[in-house]
Design a protein around this motif. Sequence first.
Motif, PDB file in Angstrom:
ATOM      1  N   PHE A 143       1.753 -20.657   1.260  1.00 16.38           N
ATOM      2  CA  PHE A 143       2.269 -19.094   0.599  1.00 16.38           C
ATOM      3  C   PHE A 143       0.681 -18.441   0.222  1.00 16.38           C
ATOM      4  N   MET A 144      -0.256 -19.381  -0.279  1.00 22.72           N
ATOM      5  CA  MET A 144      -1.587 -18.876  -0.582  1.00 22.72           C
ATOM      6  C   MET A 144      -2.268 -18.353   0.692  1.00 22.72           C
ATOM      7  N   PHE A 145      -2.038 -19.087   1.787  1.00 19.75           N
ATOM      8  CA  PHE A 145      -2.730 -18.907   3.071  1.00 19.75           C
ATOM      9  C   PHE A 145      -1.930 -17.570   3.583  1.00 19.75           C
ATOM     10  N   TYR A 146      -0.898 -17.444   3.403  1.00 17.55           N
ATOM     11  CA  TYR A 146      -0.052 -16.438   3.920  1.00 17.55           C
ATOM     12  C   TYR A 146      -0.201 -14.974   3.035  1.00 17.55           C
ATOM     13  N   PHE A 147      -0.169 -15.280   1.604  1.00 14.12           N
ATOM     14  CA  PHE A 147      -0.496 -14.172   1.074  1.00 14.12           C
ATOM     15  C   PHE A 147      -1.976 -13.291   1.052  1.00 14.12           C
ATOM     16  N   PHE A 148      -2.845 -14.055   1.192  1.00 11.40           N
ATOM     17  CA  PHE A 148      -4.202 -13.654   1.313  1.00 11.40           C
ATOM     18  C   PHE A 148      -4.906 -13.500   2.656  1.00 11.40           C
ATOM     19  N   ARG A 149      -3.666 -13.464   3.451  1.00  8.01           N
ATOM     20  CA  ARG A 149      -3.944 -13.198   4.946  1.00  8.01           C
ATOM     21  C   ARG A 149      -4.597 -11.677   5.248  1.00  8.01           C
ATOM     22  N   ASP A 150      -5.564 -11.555   6.255  1.00  8.43           N
ATOM     23  CA  ASP A 150      -6.350 -10.160   6.205  1.00  8.43           C
ATOM     24  C   ASP A 150      -6.467  -9.851   7.621  1.00  8.43           C
ATOM     25  N   PRO A 151      -5.176  -9.454   8.342  1.00  5.54           N
ATOM     26  CA  PRO A 151      -5.173  -9.283   9.691  1.00  5.54           C
ATOM     27  C   PRO A 151      -5.957  -7.884  10.091  1.00  5.54           C
ATOM     28  N   GLU A 152      -6.415  -8.006  11.378  1.00  5.64           N
ATOM     29  CA  GLU A 152      -7.156  -6.996  11.910  1.00  5.64           C
ATOM     30  C   GLU A 152      -6.088  -5.680  12.016  1.00  5.64           C
ATOM     31  N   ARG A 153      -6.274  -4.593  12.067  1.00  4.60           N
ATOM     32  CA  ARG A 153      -5.627  -3.465  12.456  1.00  4.60           C
ATOM     33  C   ARG A 153      -6.084  -2.344  13.510  1.00  4.60           C
ATOM     34  N   VAL A 154      -5.243  -1.919  14.310  1.00 14.18           N
ATOM     35  CA  VAL A 154      -5.575  -0.805  15.167  1.00 14.18           C
ATOM     36  C   VAL A 154      -5.714   0.505  14.231  1.00 14.18           C
ATOM     37  N   ILE A 155      -6.818   0.990  14.198  1.00 17.22           N
ATOM     38  CA  ILE A 155      -7.008   2.420  13.397  1.00 17.22           C
ATOM     39  C   ILE A 155      -6.684   3.396  14.322  1.00 17.22           C
ATOM     40  N   PRO A 156      -5.636   4.331  14.005  1.00 17.36           N
ATOM     41  CA  PRO A 156      -5.523   5.509  14.907  1.00 17.36           C
ATOM     42  C   PRO A 156      -6.789   6.352  15.014  1.00 17.36           C
ATOM     43  N   GLN A 157      -6.791   7.223  15.951  1.00 20.66           N
ATOM     44  CA  GLN A 157      -7.884   8.230  16.189  1.00 20.66           C
ATOM     45  C   GLN A 157      -7.367   9.453  16.022  1.00 20.66           C
ATOM     46  N   GLY A 158      -8.328  10.475  15.361  1.00 17.14           N
ATOM     47  CA  GLY A 158      -7.994  11.773  15.052  1.00 17.14           C
ATOM     48  C   GLY A 158      -8.607  12.324  13.807  1.00 17.14           C
ATOM     49  N   GLU A 159      -9.203  13.430  14.131  1.00 20.03           N
ATOM     50  CA  GLU A 159     -10.012  14.032  12.928  1.00 20.03           C
ATOM     51  C   GLU A 159      -9.063  14.612  11.630  1.00 20.03           C
ATOM     52  N   ASN A 160      -7.651  14.802  12.100  1.00 25.45           N
ATOM     53  CA  ASN A 160      -6.869  15.390  10.995  1.00 25.45           C
ATOM     54  C   ASN A 160      -5.588  14.331  10.354  1.00 25.45           C
ATOM     55  N   ILE A 161      -6.078  12.886  10.788  1.00 21.84           N
ATOM     56  CA  ILE A 161      -5.001  12.088  10.248  1.00 21.84           C
ATOM     57  C   ILE A 161      -5.438  11.283   9.080  1.00 21.84           C
ATOM     58  N   ILE A 162      -4.428  10.833   8.172  1.00 23.09           N
ATOM     59  CA  ILE A 162      -4.695  10.104   6.922  1.00 23.09           C
ATOM     60  C   ILE A 162      -3.869   8.796   7.145  1.00 23.09           C
ATOM     61  N   VAL A 163      -4.436   7.985   6.894  1.00 24.52           N
ATOM     62  CA  VAL A 163      -3.514   6.560   7.237  1.00 24.52           C
ATOM     63  C   VAL A 163      -3.391   5.800   5.818  1.00 24.52           C
ATOM     64  N   SER A 164      -2.168   4.944   6.055  1.00 21.64           N
ATOM     65  CA  SER A 164      -2.010   4.363   4.737  1.00 21.64           C
ATOM     66  C   SER A 164      -3.052   3.520   3.955  1.00 21.64           C
ATOM     67  N   PRO A 165      -2.869   3.417   2.640  1.00 22.11           N
ATOM     68  CA  PRO A 165      -4.161   2.603   2.067  1.00 22.11           C
ATOM     69  C   PRO A 165      -3.313   1.178   1.614  1.00 22.11           C
ATOM     70  N   ALA A 166      -2.134   1.142   1.986  1.00 24.74           N
ATOM     71  CA  ALA A 166      -1.514  -0.446   1.758  1.00 24.74           C
ATOM     72  C   ALA A 166      -0.403  -0.609   2.457  1.00 24.74           C
ATOM     73  N   ASP A 167      -0.081  -1.883   2.515  1.00 28.26           N
ATOM     74  CA  ASP A 167       1.425  -2.319   3.507  1.00 28.26           C
ATOM     75  C   ASP A 167       2.604  -1.999   2.216  1.00 28.26           C
ATOM     76  N   GLY A 168       3.477  -1.773   2.676  1.00 27.51           N
ATOM     77  CA  GLY A 168       4.498  -1.737   1.658  1.00 27.51           C
ATOM     78  C   GLY A 168       5.691  -0.619   2.088  1.00 27.51           C
ATOM     79  N   LYS A 169       6.343  -0.349   1.082  1.00 30.86           N
ATOM     80  CA  LYS A 169       7.573   0.720   0.880  1.00 30.86           C
ATOM     81  C   LYS A 169       7.104   1.887   0.198  1.00 30.86           C
ATOM     82  N   VAL A 170       7.239   2.886   0.775  1.00 30.07           N
ATOM     83  CA  VAL A 170       7.159   4.344   0.351  1.00 30.07           C
ATOM     84  C   VAL A 170       8.141   4.470  -0.992  1.00 30.07           C
ATOM     85  N   ILE A 171       7.673   4.730  -2.361  1.00 32.49           N
ATOM     86  CA  ILE A 171       8.325   4.954  -3.307  1.00 32.49           C
ATOM     87  C   ILE A 171       8.478   6.352  -3.950  1.00 32.49           C
TER      88      ILE A 171
END
Length: 222
Positions: free
Chosen positions: A48-76
């Motif tokens: 679980f510790m290995f799983y929890f602290f994983r830090d996968p690479e992400r494909v960052i979308p391109q575009g000057e007008n976009i704002i990406v999520s600061p976190a993984d999870g559910k919008v509340i």
Amino acid sequence: MKFAPEGIPFIAVALIVSAVAAFFTFTANRHIVFYLVLMLFCIDITAFMFYFFRDPERVIPQGENIIVSPADGKVIVVSEVFENTVLNDNVRKLSIFMSPLNVHVNRIPYTGTVVNVKRNAGNFFKAFMDEASLTNENVTTTVETDRGTMLIKQIAGSVARRAVCRAAPGDRLLTGDRFGIIKFSSRVDLFLPLSAQIIVKTGDMVRAGETIVATWTQEKER
């Protein structure tokens, strides 16, 4: 697979405890079942510790007008509020709840320069509760962008009691750059100028650095 450096002590301790449990399991003359169960439990915790602290690479979308999520999870929360701790202005607010199964490394939503990082002491209510945003311990990072000032609040929860911001005032961070982590389940609030339009809704699942959560509706500052 990369792992967040903040997780190395947790992983190391779990590995050591698992090794000790395995040693007793394979050398014990009595209570074999007990040691076997203990060893398997320790191995599960280590995994679980290995799983929890994983830090996968992400494909960052391109575009000057976009704002990406600061976190993984559910919008509340998706709302318009008056932010009275730093910005003292009406802003758009997006809150994301992270369960223990989510990646907990946080990323910068939009390119900017860090102007302030402040740790605020507080309570440890469950992170999905409304009062958590106002009263829980948190780290607030203020980022100046070419579209206005952006605020990112890493909020500790009832389990997650330590938010880590790696950025420092003066750092220039690009959209999708890693800037911190919250240890175990918690929440991130993002405050944006009204010139941003949030395009996700409550209940949506998002991924840090990959999911476009908002767009800018005005031109860059010249």
